[in-house]
Design an enzyme around this catalytic site. Structure first.
Site, short mmCIF file in Angstrom:
data_model
loop_
_atom_site.label_atom_id
_atom_site.label_comp_id
_atom_site.label_asym_id
_atom_site.label_seq_id
_atom_site.Cartn_x
_atom_site.Cartn_y
_atom_site.Cartn_z
N SER A 652 1.03 -1.48 -0.19
CA SER A 652 0.03 -0.22 0.13
C SER A 652 1.18 1.25 0.33
O SER A 652 0.17 2.02 -0.08
CB SER A 652 -0.96 0.32 1.15
OG SER A 652 0.08 -0.12 2.04
N LYS A 695 -6.31 4.87 8.13
CA LYS A 695 -4.80 5.49 7.65
C LYS A 695 -5.05 7.08 7.33
O LYS A 695 -3.50 7.52 8.19
CB LYS A 695 -4.30 5.32 6.19
CG LYS A 695 -3.12 4.05 5.90
CD LYS A 695 -3.31 3.01 5.19
CE LYS A 695 -3.11 2.13 4.40
NZ LYS A 695 -3.18 0.59 3.34
#
Length: 802
Positions: A652, A695
């Site tokens: 990611s 996040k």
């Protein structure tokens, strides 16, 4: 550069309380289906109803999804319509005590049989000794004894009479019988015998020798006569024992006439009582005290019934859940008693296992617990393959002992086994155990989520009402229901889905009820749900707070303002004990002239996982494919997560690493007010990642701590927009223009946002605009390629010079 931030309504799907017609869930009926588990339910019903061997069921899915609840509920529903399985008993095998006999009886009959035989033994304990103490028995014994005595005396009298006819007398001495001459009826002494004529002496001696032979013949008959005596006594004992026990046993034989195995056992029991009638007499006359008690105890154990499976009072079929599926708990065990320093056992010490108790019904076992118990998995498979339950100790299985032990008759097995476990266990067993597919043909795969359609939301509300009532909690008002549903989507990290993690839902409902109780509210409201969630976070976020503190104090370096070349704020997720949170990381790139190598420092020091390394290799492929198709890639670059001291996994961060690399190559600074997440493919497309909400919130918390400037934000993959279920404070900040979330589809869109410079598209001659990011990168790589070529020419000339 025209990409705009996402509007607030795309950052969180709101569940409108107005869509519910109820005031509180007290008005909502119970949910009569298993929410979102239609596929698993169909598979479980099919497996439970399929009568052919091998159609056992493996229920697979993550924990907390209500797997056990659904399995128990469906199997119990099915069992209620089934007949009750019978009892199983072990009886003494009088012919071979090492091999006890197993018999099946209708439910509850085993206990009745045990009680009937127990009463029989009690009656025999009194009746048998009494009959042998009777005057009739004594008289008949005396008659037999007198007959033997008369027979012996008659034989001796006949020998004596024959001797007297020949002038010889049969006399009894301390050492036995002897013959002596008595011509005149008086026994002669030795001296007198010596004075008789020689012819007379010889005649008498000859007669005595013949008589001695006749006497020996009589004496040889005595053992046979005594044997006849014993046989007569034994026959008498048998007759008397039959008289004492026959009536009671015949009554039981008639009572259990419908069960041939029981009738056969009564016949064997009666014969054994007759054969061992002395045991009853010895127990009665064993000297009193402990000896008598031990004698009776052994008789009771010999004739008792070991009801291995007792269905007394049971209604319908059986469903058994074994929480500790060890080998012995599944297949039964043989216990021992210590007697005089020795371990002994018999058929009464056979104990049932879960398979015995579930025989004729269903057995539920946790797969992980089963596989971690020695020999349990192999034992279960062996029983399912052979379709019988054979009792074997684990010591004998591995050859640790060779002593003689019981070998009980195996019991036919008819059971449906349901294993409950996680998906990886199912796939591992499918791959590595060839017998697994033959024995567990049905997979009931649980869904992790269900669609957040209007119907799905209404069903979810009914589920919340059902759970609250089942646990005795306060009802929820419509605002609280809407809030729980929103959190359900957040747990699933998908605004279009609802979580089926029933354990988490139940925990939230109970904790919201606790908050409502503290406030004295009659129903749980939205505020109580919020306080429960805040309390859950408070209990679990110590590590997150320490990391945020380290960033605030400057121990962890992170910029949220300004511009820096080759440096990008990446985002990752940490999960500890079920609590996940986002962590911003500084990612830096350094570039120089080299040989086309992109070094992942995390991988070099073995702190990077395979997926992370794959992401770095993909971005290297992107660089080569976009900028170095016609020129050598004379690049040497290094990428690193700064101040990362733990294992890094996942791809990611590959887009953030690529942005840092492009910035370093182009020499264009990156806005530190933005953070990046997303993976990238070799074509420069930004791909979806997991944990997008954590996040974003992780970077938002850092920015809020330092003060939201209106410039800060996060770049996410456009494919992750449906997954957004951000906290309300984040959405409010976006609505006020103090924070931004950008959805990007390509690397070019992302680098434009980060640098404020156009990415640049390749022109008709295959060149990028010079004042674009791509143009600067290509120009630098081309320069390095030329430098490398010129270095190579100089090196070749140096080698050729004398």
């Amino acid at each position: 550069m025209g990409l705009t931030a996402l509007p607030p309504e795309q950052l969180r799907r709101r569940c409108d309380p107005a869509q519910f017609s109820f005031v509180t869930t007290a008005e909502v009926p119970d949910l009569d289906v298993f929410l979102g588990q239609d596929r698993a339910e169909e598979a479980l019903r099919f497996g439970a109803e399929m009568a052919h061997p091998g159609y056992n069921v493996f229920v697979l899915g993550p924990p907390g999804r209500g797997r056990h609840t659904m399995v128990l509920s469906l199997l119990a529903e099915r069992a209620a319509k089934k007949p009750t399985p019978g009892d199983w008993c072990y009886l003494n095998n009088f012919e071979d005590p090492q091999r006890p006999r197993a018999i099946a009886l209708p439910a509850g009959t085993g206990r009745a049989l045990r009680e009937d035989i127990g009463r029989l033994v009690e009656e025999l304990k009194a009746a048998v000794p009494a009959v042998f103490d009777s005057d009739e028995y004594r008289a008949r014994v005396q008659e037999i004894e007198q007959a033997l005595k008369d027979r012996q005396e008659q034989a001796m009298e006949e020998v004596g009479r024959a001797a007297r006819e020949q002038g010889i007398e049969l006399i009894r001495t301390p050492s036995g019988f002897a013959f002596a001459p008595a011509p005149q009826g008086e026994v002669l002494s030795a001296e007198e015998f010596e004075h008789l004529p020689k012819e007379q002496q010889q005649r008498i001696t000859g007669h005595i020798a013949a008589l001695e032979e006749r006497l020996r013949a009589v004496i040889r008959q005595l053992p046979r006569w005594r044997k006849d005596y014993r046989d007569q006594i034994k026959a008498l004992n048998r007759e008397m024992a039959m008289a004492a026990a026959g009536a009671q046993i015949n009554a039981l034989r008639q009572q259990y006439a419908d069960y041939p195995a029981v009738v056969a056992h009564f016949e064997a029991l009666q014969e054994d009582v007759v054969e061992h009638v002395d045991d009853f007499r010895q127990a009665e006359g064993g000297g009193g005290g402990r000896a008598v008690a031990d004698g009776w105890e052994q008789l009771e154990r010999r004739y008792s019934v070991n009801v291995l499976v007792d269905r007394s009072g049971a209604q319908g079929g059986v469903v058994v859940y074994e929480d500790n599926p060890s080998y012995q708990n599944l297949l039964g065990r043989l216990e021992h008693l210590a007697m005089m320093g020795t371990l002994v056992t018999d058929f009464t010490l056979i104990r049932s296992g879960a398979l015995h108790r579930a025989n004729g019904g269903c057995l539920i076992v946790d797969a992980h617990k089963l596989l971690t118990q020695p020999f349990a998995w192999e034992g279960l498979k062996r029983a399912l393959r052979s379709r019988e339950l054979r009792l074997e100790s684990t010591e004998r299985l591995v050859g640790l002992i060779s002593t003689v032990s019981l070998e009980p008759e195996p019991i036919p097995l008819d059971v449906k086994v349901v294993l409950v476990g996680e998906r990886h266990l199912y796939y591992l067993l499918s791959e590595y155990d060839p017998e697994f597919a033959e024995l567990f043909k049905v997979a009931a795969d649980f869904e992790d989520s269900l669609d957040a359609t209007p119907e799905g939301v209404r069903q979810y509300a009914r589920m919340l009402a059902t759970m609250a009532r089942r646990d005795g909690l306060r009802p929820l008002d419509r605002q609280a229901v809407a809030r729980v549903i929103e959190y359900s989507s957040r747990w699933q990290d998908d605004s279009e889905k609802l979580s089926t993690h029933l354990r988490a839902v139940g925990d939230l409902l109970r904790e919201a009820d606790y908050q409502a109780a503290k406030a004295g509210a009659p129903a749980c409201g939205e505020a109580h749900v919020e306080r429960a969630v805040a309390a859950q976070t408070r209990r679990a976020d110590r590590v997150r707070q320490r990391i945020q503190e380290d960033i605030r104090r400057g121990s962890l370096l992170l910029d949220t303002a300004g511009e820096i070349v080759g440096q990008v704020n990446g985002l990752s997720v940490m999960e500890l004990g079920g609590f996940s949170f986002g962590i911003p990381h500084r990612i830096t790139a350094r570039v120089r002239l080299g040989e086309g190598e992109v070094v992942d420092i995390e991988r070099e020091v073995e702190l990077g996982g395979a997926f992370h390394s794959k992401g770095v290799l993909i971005l290297a492929g992107f660089i080569g494919g976009r900028y170095a198709q016609d020129i050598p890639l004379a690049l040497s670059a290094s990428l690193v997560f700064e101040q990362s001291y733990h294992y890094v996994e996942g791809d990611s961060a590959s887009s953030a690493e690529l942005y840092a690399l492009l910035s370093a190559l182009a020499g264009v600074p990156v806005r530190q007010s933005l953070a990046v997440t997303g993976s990238v493919n070799q074509r420069g497309q930004v791909q979806a990642i997991g944990g997008v909400n954590d996040k974003i919130e992780g970077f938002f918390d850092v920015c809020r701590e330092r003060g939201l400037s209106g410039e800060q934000g996060v770049l996410i993959p456009a494919a992750n927009v449906p997954h957004l279920m951000l906290r309300r404070d984040v959405v409010d900040a976006v609505a006020e223009g103090r924070f931004h979330v950008y959805a990007v589809e390509t690397v070019d869109q992302g680098i434009e946002l980060l640098t404020g410079m156009a990415a640049g598209a390749r022109g008709g001659q295959g060149l990028y605009p010079a004042d674009s990011i791509n143009g600067r990168v290509f120009a630098r790589l081309k320069t390095w390629a030329e430098l490398r070529h010129s270095y190579g020419e100089h090196h070749d000339k140096d080698k050729d010079s004398p």
